[in-house]
Design a protein around this motif. Structure first.
Motif, PDB file in Angstrom:
ATOM      1  N   LYS A   1       0.971  -1.357  -0.017  1.00 36.10           N
ATOM      2  CA  LYS A   1       0.002   0.093  -0.015  1.00 36.10           C
ATOM      3  C   LYS A   1       0.992   1.213   0.108  1.00 36.10           C
ATOM      4  N   SER A   2       1.901   0.943   0.649  1.00 35.52           N
ATOM      5  CA  SER A   2       3.033   2.482   0.492  1.00 35.52           C
ATOM      6  C   SER A   2       3.341   2.795  -0.738  1.00 35.52           C
ATOM      7  N   HIS A   3       3.529   1.828  -1.623  1.00 37.30           N
ATOM      8  CA  HIS A   3       3.892   2.043  -3.047  1.00 37.30           C
ATOM      9  C   HIS A   3       2.941   2.696  -3.713  1.00 37.30           C
ATOM     10  N   GLN A   4       1.689   2.364  -3.609  1.00 41.36           N
ATOM     11  CA  GLN A   4       0.600   2.904  -4.126  1.00 41.36           C
ATOM     12  C   GLN A   4       0.522   4.576  -3.895  1.00 41.36           C
ATOM     13  N   LYS A   5       0.943   5.147  -2.890  1.00 42.44           N
ATOM     14  CA  LYS A   5       0.998   6.561  -2.748  1.00 42.44           C
ATOM     15  C   LYS A   5       2.216   7.230  -3.225  1.00 42.44           C
ATOM     16  N   LEU A   6       3.064   6.372  -3.642  1.00 38.96           N
ATOM     17  CA  LEU A   6       4.283   7.165  -4.504  1.00 38.96           C
ATOM     18  C   LEU A   6       3.970   7.302  -5.584  1.00 38.96           C
TER      19      LEU A   6
ATOM     20  N   ASN B   1      10.557  -3.059  -9.579  1.00 39.94           N
ATOM     21  CA  ASN B   1      11.118  -3.722 -10.716  1.00 39.94           C
ATOM     22  C   ASN B   1      10.316  -3.205 -12.059  1.00 39.94           C
ATOM     23  N   ALA B   2       8.764  -3.282 -12.023  1.00 43.87           N
ATOM     24  CA  ALA B   2       8.247  -2.866 -13.281  1.00 43.87           C
ATOM     25  C   ALA B   2       8.485  -1.502 -13.625  1.00 43.87           C
ATOM     26  N   SER B   3       8.532  -0.585 -12.698  1.00 45.44           N
ATOM     27  CA  SER B   3       8.643   0.843 -12.985  1.00 45.44           C
ATOM     28  C   SER B   3      10.074   1.284 -13.396  1.00 45.44           C
ATOM     29  N   GLN B   4      11.001   0.451 -13.243  1.00 47.01           N
ATOM     30  CA  GLN B   4      12.364   0.704 -13.506  1.00 47.01           C
ATOM     31  C   GLN B   4      12.595  -0.115 -14.840  1.00 47.01           C
ATOM     32  N   ASN B   5      12.405  -1.153 -14.877  1.00 49.57           N
ATOM     33  CA  ASN B   5      12.516  -2.283 -16.083  1.00 49.57           C
ATOM     34  C   ASN B   5      11.621  -2.443 -17.081  1.00 49.57           C
ATOM     35  N   ASN B   6      10.299  -2.020 -16.670  1.00 50.37           N
ATOM     36  CA  ASN B   6       9.277  -2.030 -17.757  1.00 50.37           C
ATOM     37  C   ASN B   6       8.640  -0.545 -17.711  1.00 50.37           C
ATOM     38  N   VAL B   7       7.292  -0.482 -17.859  1.00 54.10           N
ATOM     39  CA  VAL B   7       6.820   0.838 -17.823  1.00 54.10           C
ATOM     40  C   VAL B   7       5.348   1.035 -17.203  1.00 54.10           C
ATOM     41  N   HIS B   8       5.486   1.603 -16.138  1.00 61.74           N
ATOM     42  CA  HIS B   8       4.383   1.661 -15.147  1.00 61.74           C
ATOM     43  C   HIS B   8       2.860   2.347 -15.795  1.00 61.74           C
ATOM     44  N   VAL B   9       1.915   1.307 -15.609  1.00 59.00           N
ATOM     45  CA  VAL B   9       0.652   1.765 -16.372  1.00 59.00           C
ATOM     46  C   VAL B   9      -0.286   2.038 -15.310  1.00 59.00           C
ATOM     47  N   THR B  10      -1.235   3.120 -15.368  1.00 58.26           N
ATOM     48  CA  THR B  10      -2.330   3.177 -14.459  1.00 58.26           C
ATOM     49  C   THR B  10      -3.492   2.599 -14.920  1.00 58.26           C
ATOM     50  N   ARG B  11      -4.201   1.851 -14.012  1.00 57.81           N
ATOM     51  CA  ARG B  11      -5.695   1.357 -14.506  1.00 57.81           C
ATOM     52  C   ARG B  11      -6.365   1.834 -13.118  1.00 57.81           C
ATOM     53  N   PRO B  12      -7.078   2.823 -13.130  1.00 61.14           N
ATOM     54  CA  PRO B  12      -7.677   3.324 -11.895  1.00 61.14           C
ATOM     55  C   PRO B  12      -8.580   2.309 -10.954  1.00 61.14           C
TER      56      PRO B  12
ATOM     57  N   ILE C   1      -5.624  -4.898  -7.442  1.00 58.75           N
ATOM     58  CA  ILE C   1      -5.183  -5.796  -8.857  1.00 58.75           C
ATOM     59  C   ILE C   1      -3.888  -5.634  -9.102  1.00 58.75           C
ATOM     60  N   LYS C   2      -2.878  -6.666  -9.018  1.00 56.99           N
ATOM     61  CA  LYS C   2      -1.397  -6.508  -9.619  1.00 56.99           C
ATOM     62  C   LYS C   2      -1.361  -6.642 -11.015  1.00 56.99           C
TER      63      LYS C   2
ATOM     64  N   LEU D   1       4.681   7.207 -18.228  1.00 54.57           N
ATOM     65  CA  LEU D   1       3.393   7.583 -19.064  1.00 54.57           C
ATOM     66  C   LEU D   1       2.453   8.664 -18.195  1.00 54.57           C
ATOM     67  N   THR D   2       2.087   9.634 -18.819  1.00 51.41           N
ATOM     68  CA  THR D   2       0.741  10.293 -18.268  1.00 51.41           C
ATOM     69  C   THR D   2      -0.483  10.059 -18.838  1.00 51.41           C
ATOM     70  N   GLN D   3      -1.461   9.671 -18.125  1.00 52.31           N
ATOM     71  CA  GLN D   3      -2.620   9.140 -18.576  1.00 52.31           C
ATOM     72  C   GLN D   3      -3.871   9.892 -18.045  1.00 52.31           C
ATOM     73  N   THR D   4      -4.930   9.961 -18.785  1.00 54.66           N
ATOM     74  CA  THR D   4      -6.376   9.928 -18.216  1.00 54.66           C
ATOM     75  C   THR D   4      -7.184   9.051 -18.582  1.00 54.66           C
TER      76      THR D   4
END
Length: 643
Positions: free
Chosen positions: A106-111, A132-143, A150-151, A304-307
C-alpha cells in the motif's frame, strides 16, 4: 455508467461466495463458437436494439444465404462466451510465479512513478514487483483495478481510441515471455501485431470486480480474450458473463482455458479464496482489416501520463502548444453549438471561459513584451496542466474575431506563433442579421450579458438598424456599388471594386471607426459579408489552417461515408454528426459520436422579417455569397439558394 459503491461491491462479493458454496449458478458450456462477431459489440448488450433480431430462430429458412445465416447466429445467453481452445501454460506460469501471491504494498500505491524509480529493486525476476516494473518495464495506471489492489504485468497497452499501441520493454526484450505466450496466439491464430492490449492481472483474495460492462471506443473494435494462468483452486473463482445481469453464466477458469468474451456484455469476477491471488492473461486484438496508426516500443523506465481516455509519454511534454484551435465566427451562426459539441469529445478540454476575447475586448495594452502577452492570453486556458497531455487539446470560441481582423490577426500572430487550426461557421446572412438583432435587443439573460450586448438598438426597429449599417459602410467607401435610393447593386462597380486594395482600405477604416470594443450592437450587415472577412484571414494564414462549415448542414441528414471507425450506428447520420466528423478530421482526432445534439444558445423570434426587408438584404448579399465559391470552392456557389 456510474461507479459501483464499496457497499455494493461487498454485497456482490458475499453473494458470489454464497453461490459458490451452494452451487447456485449456471455454468457456461465450453463450446468453441469461434470469434465473437464485432457486430455484437457495437453497444452494451443491455442497450442493443437488435438483440431480438440476433436471437436464434428455430424456424429459420435453411435455404437462406450464408451471410444471412451468419447475421442470425445465436445471440442468446451463451453467445457472450466462446471457448477458443486449451493450451499448456506451464512455462508462462513458472515465469510469473515469483511474488505472485505477495500482497500489494500500500505504501507504493501512494508514491509517484518518479519516487518509485529511486527505490532499490529486491528481485529482477519478480515481475509483479512495483519497483522492478517501474524501472525495467513501464508503469501503467488502471484506476479501478489499482483501487481494488489488482497487480499487473503490462506487456502492451493502448489509448482509448486505438491511435497508438505501446509495446512494453518486457514484451519486446523478454524473449522468454514472448515464447511462453506464443502457444496462446497460435491457438487464436492471431499475430502479435494485431494485439492492442495485453497484460497479466492478479486478482487479490477476497476481492470482487463488480458487475459491469467495459466502456471506451476501443471496445467495439477488439476481441477480448482471457486465459487463466495461475488459479490455485478454480472452485473458488466465480467469473460470470451474460447479455444481462440476470443471464450471466459461470465460465470455467481452469488454467489454460482460452476463452473470448463479449466485454460489452455484463460480467463480474470474484476471488473467494482467503489467501491466494488468481492470475489471468488478458489480451485484446483487432481484426486484420483494422489499420493501427502507430505502434511504439517503449524504453525501460519511461513515464506515461494518463487520463481515462488518453496516454502520453513524458518525453512529449509540451509538444502541443495551447490553444490548438479557434472558432472565429460568424456570430449567431452556430458557434456555441459547435463549441459545445466539440467539448463532448474525450480528447478536448474546454477553455476556462468560452469566449475569451483575449485578442479584442480583453486585450491587455499594459503588457509590454510578447512573452507577457502570450502568458496573459494562455491564462484563459488550462495551459500548464495540458503540457503533460499533448494528445488532449483545447481552444477558443470568440465569434467576434472573424469580423475584427484588423485588430485580431496581428495579435494572434504575435502571441500564438504556432500553426493554429481556424474554424469558421457561416449561416444565411439574412437570417444571421435577424438573429443578431433579436439577441442584442433582448433583455433576457444575466446583467453582464445584457450589458455586453449594449442598448444602442433597444428602441430601434430592424429596418432602422439596417439603415445605420448601410450608412456606416457608405461613409467609409466600403459599398460604392450599393444604390441607397433604388436599394440595388451596380454590377460593374461591384466587379471592379470588390477584391481591390481600395476595398481593403475601406474595410480597415470601417473596423477602426465602427467596430467598438464595449458593445455588441454594431455591424449588423457587415458581419454577413463573409467573403470579405475570410479574405483578410486567408491572406495571412495558409488555407489548410481553415475549416469552413455551414450551419444549415447541421439540420440535414447524410449517408454514412466512413471506414472501420464509423461513429454512427444507423444507415443515415444526422447533420450534426456529419459536421462534427469534419471537425474531428480537421483536428486530427479520432471519430466520436456526439451524445447531445441539441442546439445551444438559440432563441425564437417574436416577428418574422418583413418580406420587403428580406428582399433588400438578399439583393445586397447575393453577389457576395457567390464570391465564396472563388475563395472556398464550387460547393459554395449560391450556398443559400437565393433566386
Amino acid at each position: 455508467m456510474k461507479a459501483t459503491t464499496q457497499d455494493e461491491i461487498e454485497k456482490q462479493h458475499k453473494a458470489a461466495c454464497d453461490k459458490i458454496k451452494s452451487k447456485k449458478y449456471v455454468s457456461a458450456p465450453m463450446i468453441e463458437r469461434g470469434e465473437i462477431p464485432l457486430a455484437w459489440k457495437q453497444r452494451p448488450t443491455v442497450e442493443d436494439p437488435n438483440y431480438d433480431i440476433y436471437l436464434s430462430d428455430d424456424n429459420s429458412d435453411d435455404n437462406s444465404d450464408d451471410d444471412d445465416n451468419n447475421n442470425k447466429r445465436q445471440y442468446d445467453i451463451g453467445s457472450c462466451i466462446s471457448t477458443r481452445g486449451i493450451v499448456n501454460i506451464q512455462n508462462l506460469s513458472q515465469l510469473i510465479q515469483e511474488g505472485c501471491h505477495d500482497p500489494l504494498s500500500k505504501s507504493h500505491q501512494k508514491l509517484t512513478t518518479e519516487q518509485i524509480q529511486k527505490r532499490t529493486i529486491t528481485s529482477k525476476t519478480n515481475l509483479w514487483d512495483h519497483i522492478n516494473a517501474s524501472q525495467n518495464n513501464v508503469h501503467v495506471t488502471r484506476p479501478s483495478h489499482d483501487t481494488w489492489g489488482i497487480k499487473k504485468i503490462t506487456l502492451m497497452f493502448c489509448d482509448d481510441f486505438l491511435k497508438t499501441i505501446y509495446e512494453m520493454p518486457w514484451w519486446h526484450t523478454h524473449t522468454e515471455i514472448r515464447d511462453a505466450i506464443q502457444p496462446i496466439l497460435d491457438t487464436l491464430n492471431v499475430s502479435p501485431n494485431r494485439i492492442v492490449r495485453m497484460l497479466l492481472a492478479a486478482l487479490p483474495p477476497k476481492v470482487t470486480i463488480p458487475v459491469h460492462h467495459d466502456t471506451g471506443e476501443w471496445v467495439k473494435y477488439t476481441h477480448r480474450v482471457h486465459v487463466p494462468i495461475i488459479v490455485p483452486n478454480p472452485d473458488l473463482i466465480l467469473f460470470q458473463c451474460g447479455p444481462s445481469e440476470d443471464m450471466m453464466q459461470r465460465i470455467n477458469c481452469i488454467p489454460g482455458h482460452v476463452f473470448e468474451m463479449n466485454n460489452q456484455a455484463k460480467h463480474a469476477v470474484s476471488n473467494c479464496s482467503t489467501t491466494l491471488y488468481r492470475v489471468h492473461l488478458i489480451l485484446d486484438y483487432v481484426d486484420t482489416s483494422f489499420q493501427i496508426q502507430h505502434r511504439i516500443q517503449l524504453n525501460p523506465g519511461e513515464i506515461l501520463t494518463q487520463t481515462r481516455r488518453s496516454i502520453d509519454r513524458a518525453i512529449d511534454v509540451g509538444k502541443r502548444p495551447t490553444p490548438t484551435y479557434m472558432i472565429l465566427g460568424a456570430q449567431k451562426s452556430g458557434t456555441t453549438s459547435v463549441y459545445e459539441y466539440m467539448n463532448q469529445h474525450p480528447l478536448i478540454v474546454r477553455a476556462k471561459r468560452r469566449e475569451t476575447h483575449c485578442l479584442d475586448w480583453r486585450w491587455n495594452e499594459k503588457l509590454s513584451t510578447r512573452e507577457e502577452r502570450t502568458e496573459y492570453c494562455q491564462s484563459y486556458f488550462h495551459t500548464e496542466n495540458l503540457r503533460k497531455y499533448p494528445s488532449i487539446l483545447t481552444g477558443d470560441s470568440t465569434p467576434s474575431y472573424l469580423l475584427d481582423s484588423y485588430r485580431t490577426i496581428p495579435r494572434l500572430k504575435e502571441v500564438f506563433t504556432w500553426k493554429m487550426k481556424l474554424i469558421v461557421i457561416l449561416r444565411d446572412p439574412v437570417k444571421r442579421a435577424k438573429s443578431h438583432y433579436e439577441m442584442v435587443t433582448s433583455l433576457d439573460g444575466t446583467p453582464e450579458q445584457v450589458k455586453t450586448r449594449g442598448k444602442q438598438w433597444v428602441n430601434k426597429s430592424l429596418e432602422e438598424v439596417i439603415e445605420i449599417d448601410f450608412q456606416n459602410m457608405k461613409s467609409v467607401g466600403l459599398i460604392p456599388y450599393w444604390n441607397t435610393q433604388t436599394q440595388t447593386i451596380d454590377g460593374d462597380v461591384f466587379d471592379s471594386f470588390v477584391g481591390s486594395k481600395e476595398e481593403d482600405v475601406a474595410f480597415e477604416d470601417y473596423l477602426k471607426i465602427h467596430v467598438p470594443m464595449n458593445t455588441g450592437s454594431h455591424s449588423l450587415l457587415s458581419r454577413g459579408l463573409y467573403e470579405l472577412q475570410l479574405r483578410q484571414w486567408m491572406k495571412e494564414f495558409d488555407h489548410d489552417q481553415f475549416l469552413v462549415l455551414k450551419l444549415e448542414d447541421m439540420s440535414q441528414s447524410f449517408p454514412q461515408m466512413h471506414g472501420n471507425r464509423d461513429c454512427s450506428d444507423v444507415s443515415d447520420e444526422s447533420g450534426v454528426q456529419s459536421t462534427m466528423n469534419k471537425v474531428w478530421k480537421f483536428l486530427e482526432l479520432p471519430c466520436y459520436k456526439v451524445q447531445d445534439e441539441s442546439a445551444k444558445n438559440t432563441r425564437s423570434y417574436q416577428k418574422e422579417i418583413k418580406d420587403e426587408t428580406k428582399k433588400v438584404l438578399e439583393r445586397f448579399y447575393a453577389p457576395h455569397n457567390q464570391r465564396l465559391a472563388s475563395l472556398l470552392g464550387t460547393e459554395w456557389y449560391n450556398p443559400w439558394h437565393v433566386e
